[in-house]
Design a protein around this motif. Structure first.
Motif, PDB file in Angstrom:
ATOM      1  N   ALA A  42     -47.985  75.188  32.463  1.00 28.59           N
ATOM      2  CA  ALA A  42     -47.028  76.055  33.145  1.00 28.59           C
ATOM      3  C   ALA A  42     -45.578  75.684  32.815  1.00 28.59           C
ATOM      4  O   ALA A  42     -44.654  76.367  33.224  1.00 28.59           O
ATOM      5  CB  ALA A  42     -47.253  75.981  34.645  1.00 28.59           C
ATOM      6  N   ARG A  43     -45.384  74.565  32.098  1.00 28.34           N
ATOM      7  CA  ARG A  43     -44.014  74.072  31.830  1.00 28.34           C
ATOM      8  C   ARG A  43     -43.679  74.200  30.363  1.00 28.34           C
ATOM      9  O   ARG A  43     -44.560  74.150  29.504  1.00 28.34           O
ATOM     10  CB  ARG A  43     -43.909  72.596  32.214  1.00 28.34           C
ATOM     11  N   LYS A  44     -42.387  74.308  30.110  1.00 28.38           N
ATOM     12  CA  LYS A  44     -41.939  74.399  28.718  1.00 28.38           C
ATOM     13  C   LYS A  44     -40.782  73.451  28.491  1.00 28.38           C
ATOM     14  O   LYS A  44     -40.069  73.106  29.424  1.00 28.38           O
ATOM     15  CB  LYS A  44     -41.411  75.809  28.441  1.00 28.38           C
ATOM     16  N   THR A  72     -26.197  70.716  42.548  1.00 33.04           N
ATOM     17  CA  THR A  72     -26.109  72.184  42.433  1.00 33.04           C
ATOM     18  C   THR A  72     -26.577  72.892  43.700  1.00 33.04           C
ATOM     19  O   THR A  72     -25.918  73.801  44.186  1.00 33.04           O
ATOM     20  CB  THR A  72     -26.965  72.664  41.242  1.00 33.04           C
ATOM     21  N   ASP A  73     -27.731  72.466  44.229  1.00 26.23           N
ATOM     22  CA  ASP A  73     -28.208  73.121  45.449  1.00 26.23           C
ATOM     23  C   ASP A  73     -28.476  72.115  46.564  1.00 26.23           C
ATOM     24  O   ASP A  73     -29.166  72.436  47.532  1.00 26.23           O
ATOM     25  CB  ASP A  73     -29.451  73.980  45.159  1.00 26.23           C
ATOM     26  N   ASP A  74     -27.917  70.909  46.407  1.00 27.25           N
ATOM     27  CA  ASP A  74     -28.013  69.891  47.449  1.00 27.25           C
ATOM     28  C   ASP A  74     -29.475  69.581  47.810  1.00 27.25           C
ATOM     29  O   ASP A  74     -29.857  69.533  48.977  1.00 27.25           O
ATOM     30  CB  ASP A  74     -27.221  70.349  48.693  1.00 27.25           C
ATOM     31  N   VAL A 107     -31.064  69.036  33.640  1.00 26.61           N
ATOM     32  CA  VAL A 107     -32.162  68.084  33.514  1.00 26.61           C
ATOM     33  C   VAL A 107     -33.160  68.356  34.629  1.00 26.61           C
ATOM     34  O   VAL A 107     -32.787  68.514  35.789  1.00 26.61           O
ATOM     35  CB  VAL A 107     -31.656  66.620  33.622  1.00 26.61           C
ATOM     36  N   ARG A 108     -34.422  68.438  34.260  1.00 21.83           N
ATOM     37  CA  ARG A 108     -35.453  68.637  35.267  1.00 21.83           C
ATOM     38  C   ARG A 108     -36.446  67.489  35.256  1.00 21.83           C
ATOM     39  O   ARG A 108     -37.000  67.148  34.218  1.00 21.83           O
ATOM     40  CB  ARG A 108     -36.202  69.935  35.006  1.00 21.83           C
ATOM     41  N   PHE A 109     -36.665  66.915  36.423  1.00 24.14           N
ATOM     42  CA  PHE A 109     -37.634  65.839  36.553  1.00 24.14           C
ATOM     43  C   PHE A 109     -39.032  66.436  36.707  1.00 24.14           C
ATOM     44  O   PHE A 109     -39.213  67.406  37.440  1.00 24.14           O
ATOM     45  CB  PHE A 109     -37.289  65.002  37.789  1.00 24.14           C
TER      46      PHE A 109
HETATM   47  N1  LIG Z   1     -33.034  71.246  42.857  1.00 27.70           N
HETATM   48  C1  LIG Z   1     -34.203  71.672  43.377  1.00 27.70           C
HETATM   49  N2  LIG Z   1     -35.356  71.179  42.882  1.00 27.70           N
HETATM   50  C2  LIG Z   1     -36.532  71.592  43.400  1.00 27.70           C
HETATM   51  C3  LIG Z   1     -36.580  72.504  44.494  1.00 27.70           C
HETATM   52  C4  LIG Z   1     -35.350  73.008  44.983  1.00 27.70           C
HETATM   53  O1  LIG Z   1     -35.291  73.837  45.910  1.00 27.70           O
HETATM   54  N3  LIG Z   1     -34.177  72.561  44.390  1.00 27.70           N
HETATM   55  N4  LIG Z   1     -37.810  72.857  45.032  1.00 27.70           N
HETATM   56  C5  LIG Z   1     -38.893  71.890  44.846  1.00 27.70           C
HETATM   57  C6  LIG Z   1     -40.198  72.362  45.259  1.00 27.70           C
HETATM   58  S1  LIG Z   1     -40.469  72.412  46.936  1.00 27.70           S
HETATM   59  C7  LIG Z   1     -41.189  72.655  44.362  1.00 27.70           C
HETATM   60  S2  LIG Z   1     -42.775  72.967  44.876  1.00 27.70           S
HETATM   61  C8  LIG Z   1     -40.921  72.681  42.904  1.00 27.70           C
HETATM   62  C9  LIG Z   1     -41.286  74.056  42.346  1.00 27.70           C
HETATM   63  O2  LIG Z   1     -41.101  74.052  40.984  1.00 27.70           O
HETATM   64  P1  LIG Z   1     -41.380  75.365  40.104  1.00 27.70           P
HETATM   65  O3  LIG Z   1     -40.453  76.441  40.612  1.00 27.70           O
HETATM   66  O4  LIG Z   1     -41.080  74.995  38.713  1.00 27.70           O
HETATM   67  O5  LIG Z   1     -42.815  75.695  40.303  1.00 27.70           O
HETATM   68  O6  LIG Z   1     -39.568  72.406  42.592  1.00 27.70           O
HETATM   69  C10 LIG Z   1     -38.990  71.399  43.390  1.00 27.70           C
HETATM   70  N5  LIG Z   1     -37.678  71.084  42.870  1.00 27.70           N
END
Ligand SMILES: Nc1nc2c(c(=O)[nH]1)N[C@H]1C(S)=C(S)[C@@H](COP(=O)(O)O)O[C@H]1N2
Ligand SMILES: [Mo]
Length: 163
Positions: A42-44, A72-74, A107-109
């Motif tokens: 599901a990820r790229k 960005t979104d706290d 950056v995404r963890f």
């Molecule tokens: N910065 C940020 N990261 C976030 C979130 C968010 O609201 N803001 N939601 C989290 C939650 S609750 C989930 S389940 C996953 C969802 O990732 P997806 O949209 O790639 O499936 O991102 C997580 N990372």
């Protein structure tokens, strides 16, 4: 601007660092995870390992939790370092370009084997998007992940609406 610093690593580390897209892309091949869809369809995108970033910053033994900050979104999540040290990756590139905000960039963890939402301390909710700072903390740091089903549903609704 690929020289702009996009990620800071600080807290319980010997050497706080700041990295740009260009610096992430220049990390050695064995620290790169090319095409994360190989472990999560599901990820790229392309990533570097969390372990490689932490070895640059030199985590102190007191740094037992990884606290991920998205200004960005706290949104913030703090997870036991031992649980993610070898499984965490930081996605920073998509199709040869910086990971766009719409995909959780810069950056995404991602944890390679995250449990479903709210089933464990390290769950999908800890896959923090828009990460701009990784803080090593002595014990659990700031974490505002949703704690109940309603809060969680609200967050996902806001996410789907683009905040
Ligand atoms: N910065 C940020 N990261 C976030 C979130 C968010 O609201 N803001 N939601 C989290 C939650 S609750 C989930 S389940 C996953 C969802 O990732 P997806 O949209 O790639 O499936 O991102 C997580 N990372
Ligand atoms: Mo979630």
């Amino acid at each position: 601007m690929s020289d702009e610093k996009i990620l800071r690593v600080d807290g319980e580390v010997e050497r706080p660092i700041e990295l740009s897209y260009a610096e992430l892309a220049a990390m050695p091949a064995e620290q790169q995870v090319v095409d994360v869809s190989r472990f999560d369809p599901a990820r790229k995108g392309d990533a570097v390992t969390l372990a490689s970033i932490l070895s640059l910053a030199k985590t102190k033994p007191s740094g037992t939790y990884l606290t991920l900050h998205a200004s960005t979104d706290d949104f913030h999540a703090s997870v036991p370092l031992a649980a993610v040290h070898d499984q965490g990756v930081l996605v920073y590139r998509l199709d040869g370009q910086p990971l766009p905000l719409a995909k959780g960039g810069p950056v995404r963890f991602l944890v390679r084997d995250a449990a479903s939402c709210r089933t464990a301390e390290v769950d999908e909710c800890a896959n923090v998007k828009f990460v701009d700072r990784i803080e090593l903390t002595a014990g659990r740091g700031f974490d505002n992940r949703p704690t109940d089903e309603e809060e969680h549903a609200d967050l996902h609704r806001r996410e789907a609406e683009g905040h």
